[in-house]
Design an enzyme around this catalytic site. Structure first.
Site, PDB file in Angstrom:
ATOM      1  N   GLU A  14       0.823  -1.209   0.000  1.00  0.00           N
ATOM      2  CA  GLU A  14       0.000   0.000   0.000  1.00  0.00           C
ATOM      3  C   GLU A  14       0.860   1.263   0.000  1.00  0.00           C
ATOM      4  O   GLU A  14       0.474   2.295  -0.560  1.00  0.00           O
ATOM      5  CB  GLU A  14      -0.937  -0.024   1.207  1.00  0.00           C
ATOM      6  CG  GLU A  14      -1.994  -1.106   1.117  1.00  0.00           C
ATOM      7  CD  GLU A  14      -2.681  -1.393   2.432  1.00  0.00           C
ATOM      8  OE1 GLU A  14      -3.920  -1.284   2.492  1.00  0.00           O
ATOM      9  OE2 GLU A  14      -1.979  -1.734   3.410  1.00  0.00           O
ATOM     10  N   GLY A  80     -12.217  -3.651   2.724  1.00  0.00           N
ATOM     11  CA  GLY A  80     -13.229  -4.572   2.236  1.00  0.00           C
ATOM     12  C   GLY A  80     -14.581  -3.895   2.165  1.00  0.00           C
ATOM     13  O   GLY A  80     -14.971  -3.167   3.083  1.00  0.00           O
ATOM     14  N   MET A 171      -8.640  -2.641   9.103  1.00  0.00           N
ATOM     15  CA  MET A 171      -8.061  -3.033  10.388  1.00  0.00           C
ATOM     16  C   MET A 171      -7.266  -1.916  11.068  1.00  0.00           C
ATOM     17  O   MET A 171      -6.628  -2.173  12.088  1.00  0.00           O
ATOM     18  CB  MET A 171      -7.174  -4.262  10.208  1.00  0.00           C
ATOM     19  CG  MET A 171      -7.902  -5.477   9.681  1.00  0.00           C
ATOM     20  SD  MET A 171      -6.822  -6.929   9.607  1.00  0.00           S
ATOM     21  CE  MET A 171      -7.882  -8.077   8.721  1.00  0.00           C
ATOM     22  N   GLU A 172      -7.286  -0.696  10.515  1.00  0.00           N
ATOM     23  CA  GLU A 172      -6.436   0.361  11.078  1.00  0.00           C
ATOM     24  C   GLU A 172      -7.090   1.736  11.209  1.00  0.00           C
ATOM     25  O   GLU A 172      -6.701   2.521  12.083  1.00  0.00           O
ATOM     26  CB  GLU A 172      -5.164   0.525  10.229  1.00  0.00           C
ATOM     27  CG  GLU A 172      -4.275  -0.682  10.145  1.00  0.00           C
ATOM     28  CD  GLU A 172      -4.715  -1.678   9.087  1.00  0.00           C
ATOM     29  OE1 GLU A 172      -4.387  -2.861   9.223  1.00  0.00           O
ATOM     30  OE2 GLU A 172      -5.412  -1.256   8.122  1.00  0.00           O
ATOM     31  N   ASP A 195     -12.311  -6.182  -2.035  1.00  0.00           N
ATOM     32  CA  ASP A 195     -13.281  -7.277  -2.041  1.00  0.00           C
ATOM     33  C   ASP A 195     -14.645  -6.742  -1.667  1.00  0.00           C
ATOM     34  O   ASP A 195     -14.757  -5.840  -0.839  1.00  0.00           O
ATOM     35  CB  ASP A 195     -12.870  -8.382  -1.059  1.00  0.00           C
ATOM     36  CG  ASP A 195     -12.655  -7.850   0.350  1.00  0.00           C
ATOM     37  OD1 ASP A 195     -13.582  -7.947   1.178  1.00  0.00           O
ATOM     38  OD2 ASP A 195     -11.554  -7.326   0.616  1.00  0.00           O
TER      39      ASP A 195
END
Length: 241
Positions: A14, A80, A171-172, A195
């Site tokens: 990323e 996601g 997740m962050e 996704d």
């Protein structure tokens, strides 16, 4: 004088699209992090990848603030899709961000005594992002993001969708927003979808991460170019808390 912007990504893939954008780049190490500093389109910047998960992201955000002296943080990378209307390679920009796996009263009844569970995106950065979305020529959506420690699938996805109504999950982002809130500096998350809600999250992430990371970096770069020519900048003038 333009503010120094922190670019925080979760993974090296990323971060990779940002590195060629950094002029006069220098590199140093701190707290097991590799920090790249320079200028992106005349905007001073410090960029790094934190590693996945909330604690790693929080450590990296505090390093950017304390050591690199950044005046705002953009969390860029992948996510996601949760909302059924979101498609792979759409980019989501956070109007507000929350944890989906933390009890709601943890942040409202105790430190930092927030009015709600949601960390708002910075209004000035959001205004630049609106302009950047037009410049990018890519599908860009503005809305809620949520953060937790695992890939969501099946019933877990539906539970998060019903409880929080987010466009996407990662997740962050909320952890970085949390650190920015505690330090009183502007925050924004820019995440491109790897996704959708009806596909296998982990497998699609691996397949689409590189392209999604490139798109997120393009949108973030468009924002920084808008910042570089902004006639008024409350971040640079210290007008924000």
């Amino acid at each position: 004088m333009l503010p120094k912007i922190g670019i925080l990504c979760a993974g090296d893939e990323e971060l990779a699209p940002f590195l060629p954008l950094l002029d006069r780049r220098s590199v140093r190490r701190q707290a097991m992090l590799t920090i790249h500093e320079g200028w992106i389109s005349s905007v001073p910047a410090a960029a790094l990848y934190s590693g996945v998960c909330k604690v790693n992201a929080a450590i990296a955000a505090q390093v950017l603030i304390d050591s690199c002296r950044v005046e705002a943080i953009i969390n860029a990378g992948t996510a996601g899709g949760i909302d059924p209307s979101i498609s792979i390679f759409d980019t989501v920009i956070s109007t507000e961000t929350a944890y989906h796996d933390v009890a709601e009263d943890i942040l409202t009844e105790f430190h930092p005594w927030m009015d709600s569970i949601w960390f708002p995106g910075d209004p000035f950065l959001l205004s630049l992002a609106t302009q950047a979305a037009q410049d990018s020529g890519r599908p860009v959506r503005f809305g809620r993001m949520v953060t937790g420690e695992a890939f969501l699938s099946g019933p877990g996805t539906e539970a998060v969708r019903s409880a929080f109504h987010p466009l996407c999950a990662d997740m962050e982002s909320a952890a970085v927003a949390h650190v920015c809130h505690a330090n009183g500096i502007p925050f924004l998350s820019i995440r491109t979808i790897t996704d959708s809600a009806d596909r296998s999250a982990a497998a699609c992430f691996e397949e689409n991460c590189r392209r999604a990371s490139e798109i997120a970096a393009q949108v973030a770069h468009a924002l920084l170019k808008r910042l570089a020519v902004s006639e008024s900048c409350p971040i640079a003038k210290g007008e924000l808390p």
